[in-house]
Design an enzyme around this catalytic site. Structure first.
Site, PDB file in Angstrom:
ATOM      1  N   GLU A  59       0.837  -1.218   0.000  1.00 30.71           N
ATOM      2  CA  GLU A  59       0.000   0.000   0.000  1.00 30.71           C
ATOM      3  C   GLU A  59       0.872   1.270   0.000  1.00 30.71           C
ATOM      4  OE1 GLU A  59      -3.753   0.004   1.790  1.00 30.71           O
ATOM      5  OE2 GLU A  59      -3.927  -2.178   1.772  1.00 30.71           O
TER       6      GLU A  59
HETATM    7  N1  CAA Z   1      -6.098  11.718  -4.344  1.00 35.54           N
HETATM    8  C1  CAA Z   1      -6.598  12.149  -5.512  1.00 35.54           C
HETATM    9  N2  CAA Z   1      -5.839  12.280  -6.629  1.00 35.54           N
HETATM   10  C2  CAA Z   1      -4.538  11.964  -6.528  1.00 35.54           C
HETATM   11  C3  CAA Z   1      -3.951  11.510  -5.337  1.00 35.54           C
HETATM   12  C4  CAA Z   1      -4.793  11.389  -4.200  1.00 35.54           C
HETATM   13  N3  CAA Z   1      -4.337  10.951  -3.023  1.00 35.54           N
HETATM   14  N4  CAA Z   1      -2.646  11.268  -5.567  1.00 35.54           N
HETATM   15  C5  CAA Z   1      -2.409  11.584  -6.859  1.00 35.54           C
HETATM   16  N5  CAA Z   1      -3.562  11.985  -7.434  1.00 35.54           N
HETATM   17  C6  CAA Z   1      -3.767  12.457  -8.812  1.00 35.54           C
HETATM   18  C7  CAA Z   1      -2.873  13.660  -9.106  1.00 35.54           C
HETATM   19  O1  CAA Z   1      -3.493  14.862  -8.677  1.00 35.54           O
HETATM   20  C8  CAA Z   1      -2.745  13.588 -10.608  1.00 35.54           C
HETATM   21  O2  CAA Z   1      -3.942  14.053 -11.189  1.00 35.54           O
HETATM   22  P1  CAA Z   1      -3.960  15.150 -12.388  1.00 35.54           P
HETATM   23  O3  CAA Z   1      -3.327  14.468 -13.556  1.00 35.54           O
HETATM   24  O4  CAA Z   1      -5.401  15.427 -12.594  1.00 35.54           O
HETATM   25  O5  CAA Z   1      -3.170  16.313 -11.893  1.00 35.54           O
HETATM   26  C9  CAA Z   1      -2.700  12.085 -10.869  1.00 35.54           C
HETATM   27  O6  CAA Z   1      -3.329  11.454  -9.743  1.00 35.54           O
HETATM   28  C10 CAA Z   1      -1.298  11.546 -11.015  1.00 35.54           C
HETATM   29  O7  CAA Z   1      -0.631  11.809  -9.808  1.00 35.54           O
HETATM   30  P2  CAA Z   1       0.914  12.128  -9.704  1.00 35.54           P
HETATM   31  O8  CAA Z   1       1.334  13.009 -10.819  1.00 35.54           O
HETATM   32  O9  CAA Z   1       1.175  12.556  -8.304  1.00 35.54           O
HETATM   33  O10 CAA Z   1       1.518  10.671  -9.980  1.00 35.54           O
HETATM   34  P3  CAA Z   1       2.984  10.132  -9.791  1.00 35.54           P
HETATM   35  O11 CAA Z   1       3.318   9.322 -10.980  1.00 35.54           O
HETATM   36  O12 CAA Z   1       3.926  11.220  -9.400  1.00 35.54           O
HETATM   37  O13 CAA Z   1       2.811   9.064  -8.577  1.00 35.54           O
HETATM   38  C11 CAA Z   1       2.688   8.290  -6.315  1.00 35.54           C
HETATM   39  C12 CAA Z   1       2.463   9.421  -7.294  1.00 35.54           C
HETATM   40  C13 CAA Z   1       2.276   8.857  -4.963  1.00 35.54           C
HETATM   41  C14 CAA Z   1       4.135   7.819  -6.258  1.00 35.54           C
HETATM   42  C15 CAA Z   1       1.741   7.083  -6.675  1.00 35.54           C
HETATM   43  O14 CAA Z   1       2.115   6.502  -7.899  1.00 35.54           O
HETATM   44  C16 CAA Z   1       1.708   6.015  -5.607  1.00 35.54           C
HETATM   45  O15 CAA Z   1       0.997   6.149  -4.599  1.00 35.54           O
HETATM   46  N6  CAA Z   1       2.464   4.892  -5.794  1.00 35.54           N
HETATM   47  C17 CAA Z   1       2.385   3.761  -4.903  1.00 35.54           C
HETATM   48  C18 CAA Z   1       1.316   2.792  -5.322  1.00 35.54           C
HETATM   49  C19 CAA Z   1       0.834   1.925  -4.196  1.00 35.54           C
HETATM   50  O16 CAA Z   1       0.552   2.368  -3.091  1.00 35.54           O
HETATM   51  N7  CAA Z   1       0.671   0.640  -4.488  1.00 35.54           N
HETATM   52  C20 CAA Z   1       0.109  -0.259  -3.526  1.00 35.54           C
HETATM   53  C21 CAA Z   1      -0.550  -1.372  -4.252  1.00 35.54           C
HETATM   54  S1  CAA Z   1      -2.044  -1.901  -3.515  1.00 35.54           S
HETATM   55  C22 CAA Z   1      -1.637  -2.959  -2.264  1.00 35.54           C
HETATM   56  O17 CAA Z   1      -0.533  -3.034  -1.819  1.00 35.54           O
HETATM   57  C23 CAA Z   1      -2.816  -3.668  -1.707  1.00 35.54           C
HETATM   58  C24 CAA Z   1      -2.547  -4.954  -1.080  1.00 35.54           C
HETATM   59  O18 CAA Z   1      -2.766  -5.977  -1.658  1.00 35.54           O
HETATM   60  C25 CAA Z   1      -2.159  -5.004   0.343  1.00 35.54           C
END
Ligand code: CAA
Length: 379
Positions: free
Chosen positions: A363
């Site tokens: 996550e």
């Molecule tokens: N809420 C709403 N929108 C969001 C957001 C949030 N929290 N975070 C990002 N966004 C939106 C941004 O505003 C952007 O939108 P616009 O294009 O309209 O401006 C879009 O999403 C893209 O965001 P970023 O440009 O910030 O994207 P990024 O490529 O820089 O990535 C990151 C950001 C935080 C690194 C993200 O990719 C991330 O969270 N990565 C980790 C993924 C993760 O948590 N994976 C877990 C897998 S699930 C799991 O583990 C479950 C399980 O089985 C236990």
């Protein structure tokens, strides 16, 4: 922020603690050893209302607040983090996502059985080449008019072979980047959907983690969650709440190891007195208790933010970052307090140490939490 738990909170906490001690603890070492999913226990947790804790009762849930949910996750994680991740994914990733973004038909068809614990859900974002870099989705959902054609591979999917309902993120329009991603509901048994290999893991070995393969799966248009292209935002918003659940899991793992170390320190003697009388052990216990309390405050603050309509993206990331670090440190120290006994399975602490590690990875890794926090503080 009110730090006083209500009567209802204390009841949930006790019910989860009793369940963990009576139903989960007896077979936990064997399930870890043999990578056995706690199927019976998850069924019972569903019957007790723990699989859809925050879902509105009109959709089969228990209608509780986030604090109640965290207390349950914390108590269950003290004993069996493999069981608590099943709860965490079902409650905060699948049920929450469907309740807040799904259509009324999707809620009736998919949310109700998931919230009642009759079915289990999975959240499918990670791919072989898209873990932290989650916008780089290679799975494609090509728009074919009345349906999407889904192709690709998902990795490390919790509840991979035990779920019936899967929320799958896939790229529909690559030219739009993250705005071209959709979240689709996939049912077990759809043609072309294959549950692949099960992972042989370091920790949370009782949970069921698989690769999933999609080969020309026809997904009806009505299975798309929300408007076209909101899939990435859906995933991020859903994960923001999920991260508080994992923070509570980390807190529980730390708490479980600490309680075992405290108990052991009072019965084990060395150099003519119980080891709790040695300052070397007292300092370890003092550090553990302080770190756990600090993590608890961060976790409860994030839950309070969520329950009170404040933004919880940053507080949830802080809670997960800190609680998972505490889980690693406390479990390592708990093994140390136990000495040689800590290194063998019968004393439970080595399992908790192995289980703690995943809380710094899934996550969103600790590094991803720092990206989220840094973006927030820098504005
Ligand atoms: N809420 C709403 N929108 C969001 C957001 C949030 N929290 N975070 C990002 N966004 C939106 C941004 O505003 C952007 O939108 P616009 O294009 O309209 O401006 C879009 O999403 C893209 O965001 P970023 O440009 O910030 O994207 P990024 O490529 O820089 O990535 C990151 C950001 C935080 C690194 C993200 O990719 C991330 O969270 N990565 C980790 C993924 C993760 O948590 N994976 C877990 C897998 S699930 C799991 O583990 C479950 C399980 O089985 C236990």
């Amino acid at each position: 922020m009110n730090l006083q738990l209500s009567e209802e909170h204390l009841m949930i906490q006790k019910a989860a603690r009793d369940f963990a001690q009576n139903e989960l603890k007896p077979g936990v070492i064997e399930r870890d050893e043999h990578q056995k999913f706690p199927a019976e226990q998850i069924k019972m947790l569903g019957e007790l209302g723990f699989m859809g804790m925050m879902v509105d009762p009109k959709y089969g849930g228990s209608g509780m607040d986030t604090i109640s949910y965290l207390l349950a996750i914390e108590e269950i994680s003290k004993v069996d983090a493999s069981a608590s991740v099943v709860l965490s994914v079902n409650n905060s990733l699948v049920c929450w996502g469907l309740e807040h973004f799904g259509s009324e038909d999707q809620k009736q068809k998919y949310l109700v059985p998931l919230a009642k614990g009759e079915k289990i859900g999975a959240f499918c974002l990670s791919e072989p080449e898209a873990g932290s870099d989650a916008t780089s989705q290679r799975t494609t959902a090509i728009d074919m008019g009345d349906h999407y054609l889904l192709n690709g591979t998902k990795n490390w999917i919790t509840n991979g072979s035990t779920a019936s309902t899967y929320i799958v993120m896939a790229q529909t329009d690559v030219s739009k980047g993250s705005r071209g991603i959709n979240a689709l509901i996939i049912e077990r048994g759809m043609e072309g959907f294959i549950v692949g290999a099960k992972e042989n893991k370091l920790g949370i070995r009782g949970s069921d983690t698989h690769t999933l393969l999609f080969n020309d799966v026809k997904v009806p248009k009505e299975n798309r969650i929300g408007d076209d292209g909101i899939g990435f935002k859906f995933a991020m918003k859903t994960l923001a709440g999920g991260r508080i659940g994992i923070a509570a899991q980390a807190l529980g793992i730390a708490g479980g190891a600490y309680e075992l170390a405290l108990e052991y320190s009072k019965v084990r003697s060395a150099f003519g007195k119980v080891i709790s009388q040695h300052q070397a052990i007292q300092f370890k216990l003092a550090d553990m208790a302080t770190e756990i309390e600090a993590a608890r405050l961060l976790v409860y603050k994030a839950a309070w933010d969520k329950d009170n309509g404040h933004d919880y993206g940053t507080s949830g990331a802080m809670a997960k970052l800190y609680a998972s670090k505490v889980a690693m440190e406390v479990t390592v120290e708990a093994v140390q307090v136990h000495g040689g006994y800590g290194f063998v399975k019968e004393y439970h602490v080595e399992r908790l140490m192995r289980d703690a590690k995943i809380t710094q990875i899934y996550e969103g890794t600790s590094e991803v939490q720092k990206i989220v926090i840094a973006r927030s503080v820098l504005g």
